[in-house]
Design a protein around this motif. Sequence first.
Motif, PDB file in Angstrom:
ATOM      1  N   LEU A 138      17.042 -46.680 -20.453  1.00 16.53           N
ATOM      2  CA  LEU A 138      18.128 -45.696 -20.340  1.00 16.53           C
ATOM      3  C   LEU A 138      18.801 -45.499 -21.697  1.00 16.53           C
ATOM      4  N   ALA A 139      19.021 -46.607 -22.382  1.00 15.18           N
ATOM      5  CA  ALA A 139      19.692 -46.524 -23.688  1.00 15.18           C
ATOM      6  C   ALA A 139      18.831 -45.740 -24.671  1.00 15.18           C
ATOM      7  N   ASP A 140      17.509 -45.912 -24.591  1.00 14.27           N
ATOM      8  CA  ASP A 140      16.608 -45.261 -25.551  1.00 14.27           C
ATOM      9  C   ASP A 140      16.385 -43.789 -25.252  1.00 14.27           C
ATOM     10  N   THR A 141      16.401 -43.414 -23.949  1.00 15.67           N
ATOM     11  CA  THR A 141      15.913 -42.069 -23.629  1.00 15.67           C
ATOM     12  C   THR A 141      16.970 -41.102 -23.105  1.00 15.67           C
ATOM     13  N   MET A 142      18.088 -41.618 -22.589  1.00 15.69           N
ATOM     14  CA  MET A 142      19.035 -40.719 -21.916  1.00 15.69           C
ATOM     15  C   MET A 142      20.127 -40.249 -22.862  1.00 15.69           C
ATOM     16  N   ASP A 143      20.707 -39.072 -22.521  1.00 20.83           N
ATOM     17  CA  ASP A 143      21.872 -38.580 -23.270  1.00 20.83           C
ATOM     18  C   ASP A 143      23.174 -39.108 -22.664  1.00 20.83           C
ATOM     19  N   LYS A 144      23.163 -39.272 -21.334  1.00 19.05           N
ATOM     20  CA  LYS A 144      24.399 -39.692 -20.669  1.00 19.05           C
ATOM     21  C   LYS A 144      24.043 -40.443 -19.385  1.00 19.05           C
ATOM     22  N   VAL A 145      24.653 -41.601 -19.188  1.00 25.06           N
ATOM     23  CA  VAL A 145      24.458 -42.353 -17.933  1.00 25.06           C
ATOM     24  C   VAL A 145      25.840 -42.744 -17.417  1.00 25.06           C
ATOM     25  N   ILE A 146      26.103 -42.398 -16.146  1.00 24.10           N
ATOM     26  CA  ILE A 146      27.375 -42.815 -15.533  1.00 24.10           C
ATOM     27  C   ILE A 146      27.058 -43.871 -14.482  1.00 24.10           C
ATOM     28  N   PHE A 147      27.634 -45.039 -14.654  1.00 28.23           N
ATOM     29  CA  PHE A 147      27.432 -46.127 -13.700  1.00 28.23           C
ATOM     30  C   PHE A 147      28.619 -46.153 -12.749  1.00 28.23           C
ATOM     31  N   TYR A 148      28.319 -46.192 -11.455  1.00 23.41           N
ATOM     32  CA  TYR A 148      29.370 -46.254 -10.438  1.00 23.41           C
ATOM     33  C   TYR A 148      29.277 -47.571  -9.679  1.00 23.41           C
ATOM     34  N   ASP A 149      30.393 -48.217  -9.484  1.00 20.23           N
ATOM     35  CA  ASP A 149      30.453 -49.392  -8.612  1.00 20.23           C
ATOM     36  C   ASP A 149      31.928 -49.644  -8.260  1.00 20.23           C
ATOM     37  N   LEU A 150      32.139 -50.484  -7.275  1.00 15.58           N
ATOM     38  CA  LEU A 150      33.521 -50.901  -6.961  1.00 15.58           C
ATOM     39  C   LEU A 150      34.121 -51.638  -8.145  1.00 15.58           C
ATOM     40  N   ARG A 151      33.267 -52.459  -8.781  1.00 11.91           N
ATOM     41  CA  ARG A 151      33.729 -53.199  -9.962  1.00 11.91           C
ATOM     42  C   ARG A 151      32.562 -53.336 -10.923  1.00 11.91           C
ATOM     43  N   HIS A 152      32.827 -53.052 -12.187  1.00 10.98           N
ATOM     44  CA  HIS A 152      31.838 -53.344 -13.223  1.00 10.98           C
ATOM     45  C   HIS A 152      32.263 -54.667 -13.834  1.00 10.98           C
ATOM     46  N   PRO A 153      31.494 -55.736 -13.590  1.00 10.78           N
ATOM     47  CA  PRO A 153      31.928 -57.055 -14.054  1.00 10.78           C
ATOM     48  C   PRO A 153      32.238 -57.019 -15.557  1.00 10.78           C
ATOM     49  N   ARG A 154      33.262 -57.770 -15.950  1.00  5.82           N
ATOM     50  CA  ARG A 154      33.737 -57.774 -17.331  1.00  5.82           C
ATOM     51  C   ARG A 154      32.581 -57.989 -18.329  1.00  5.82           C
ATOM     52  N   GLY A 155      31.723 -58.962 -18.036  1.00  6.08           N
ATOM     53  CA  GLY A 155      30.604 -59.276 -18.936  1.00  6.08           C
ATOM     54  C   GLY A 155      29.687 -58.070 -19.136  1.00  6.08           C
TER      55      GLY A 155
END
Length: 272
Positions: A84-101
């Motif tokens: 995803l980092a190499d090929t995409m222009d934009k990625v939106i991650f959805y979750d109740l919580r994105h762990p701090r790490g």
Amino acid sequence: MVNIANKDTHTFYNFLPSNRVLRKMGLFSDQDGILRRYLNEGRNWQSHLENTKQVIVDFIEQKSAKEISILGSGWMLDIPIRYLADTMDKVIFYDLRHPRGIRDKYARYSKFHFIEMDLTGGLIQLAYSLGRERKKKPDVVSEIESAIPATKNLSEPGTDFIISVNLLNQLDILIVDYLKRFYTLDEEILVRIRKYIQLNHLNILRPKHSCLITDVSEMHLNDKDEVTDTLPLVFCNLPAGSQVREWVWKFDTQKTYHSACTTNLLVKAFYL
Ligand SMILES: C[S@@+](CC[C@H](N)C(=O)[O-])C[C@H]1O[C@@H](n2cnc3c(N)ncnc32)[C@H](O)[C@@H]1O
């Protein structure tokens, strides 16, 4: 009618209960449990994680997608992050919580965006309120069915393409398990609630623009590795014609999920 609006509940994107509510309902510990189980199972989960990543990569390639929303990203165990980092222009991650790490690890990727929201469109807050109002004996099913459907809240996810990753049945399990603490509900009622929540999720997955990866049934195995029974995890019709793959996830080989048996999950992937 139970009022689900509170100071932490916003319209559209940010339908998110407060951390206090999420913690009290056990949703953070549930997410932590996923990581713990992964660390315990190690290699047994590998093929499931690789299969999920491959389905995601194949979907993106087939659609020539450049912008994508990923629903239920959690610990990113099953997400092809480097790709995803190499090929995409934009990625939106959805979750109740994105762990701090996770947030810290990917903070330097400017094309990655993190949104915390309740992807049921507010039913977590409603379940919490119903738990508190049990003495008034509300009609749980009609409260849930008349709540704002998720479609309104996620009709514009911010990208053309959406991938729902091992999330579908988590949406209903977490809510139903919480309601069961306060109400005695017939199996038929529980199935109705599960079906409603899952159908709402399917509605936000736009045809030809969405990929769904989900476990569809839970298999219990004896010491000879024979399946002794199977429980359904999906309560609405999935479009069989759009199924692209299926595999078995060796979910719990140490009898920590159910003490009497080991547990496999049947996972299916769809390009909707
Ligand atoms: C089984 S995990 C999926 C695996 C995940 N991709 C990972 O690698 O950790 C399900 C994820 O869905 C999230 N989730 C559950 N219910 C949710 C809801 N109502 N809204 C948003 N996210 C939810 C959980 O927090 C968890 O991170």
